[in-house]
Scaffold this active site. Sequence first.
Site, PDB file in Angstrom:
ATOM      1  N   GLY A 166      49.978  57.136  41.010  1.00  0.00           N
ATOM      2  CA  GLY A 166      51.206  57.919  41.081  1.00  0.00           C
ATOM      3  C   GLY A 166      51.947  57.989  39.764  1.00  0.00           C
ATOM      4  O   GLY A 166      52.539  59.025  39.430  1.00  0.00           O
ATOM      5  N   ASP A 167      51.922  56.912  39.000  1.00  0.00           N
ATOM      6  CA  ASP A 167      52.540  56.892  37.676  1.00  0.00           C
ATOM      7  C   ASP A 167      51.934  57.982  36.801  1.00  0.00           C
ATOM      8  O   ASP A 167      52.643  58.769  36.170  1.00  0.00           O
ATOM      9  CB  ASP A 167      52.341  55.506  37.053  1.00  0.00           C
ATOM     10  CG  ASP A 167      52.870  55.413  35.627  1.00  0.00           C
ATOM     11  OD1 ASP A 167      54.010  55.854  35.381  1.00  0.00           O
ATOM     12  OD2 ASP A 167      52.142  54.896  34.769  1.00  0.00           O
TER      13      ASP A 167
END
Length: 137
Positions: free
Chosen positions: A18-19
């Site tokens: 997700g980062d």
Amino acid sequence: MAKADFQQLNGIALAYLGDAVYEVYVREHLLDLGMSKPNRLQKKATSYVSAKAQAGLIKLMEDQDKLTDEEWEFFKRGRNANSYTHAKHTSVITYRISTGFEALMGYLKLSGQQERLNELCTWCIKQVDLGRIQYEQ
């Protein structure tokens, strides 16, 4: 190549993806604004991707009832995950909330919810652009 099962992944693994996913949205946005100098790009990107900015975005999502119950569950999976890394320039609580934000983005990507991912990332970027999020430099 086998696709990762988002249901089986822990919150840290979801946050890992997700980062990167959210970072790509931010980088594309900055390039779309016409920015091209690496130092300026990096400094500006921080206002979108810092732990404090992400925690602020989660608070705004909560205030505006932006997430589904299932999305909250994946946020909590990331927020509550035991991480062996620690916050460098922010509180542990803020860092954990930002890990939850990133886990949410990872979940949306791995579950194939591209339209919802686009919607939330676009919304997040807009909130930062409008100055609705306070962040640390």
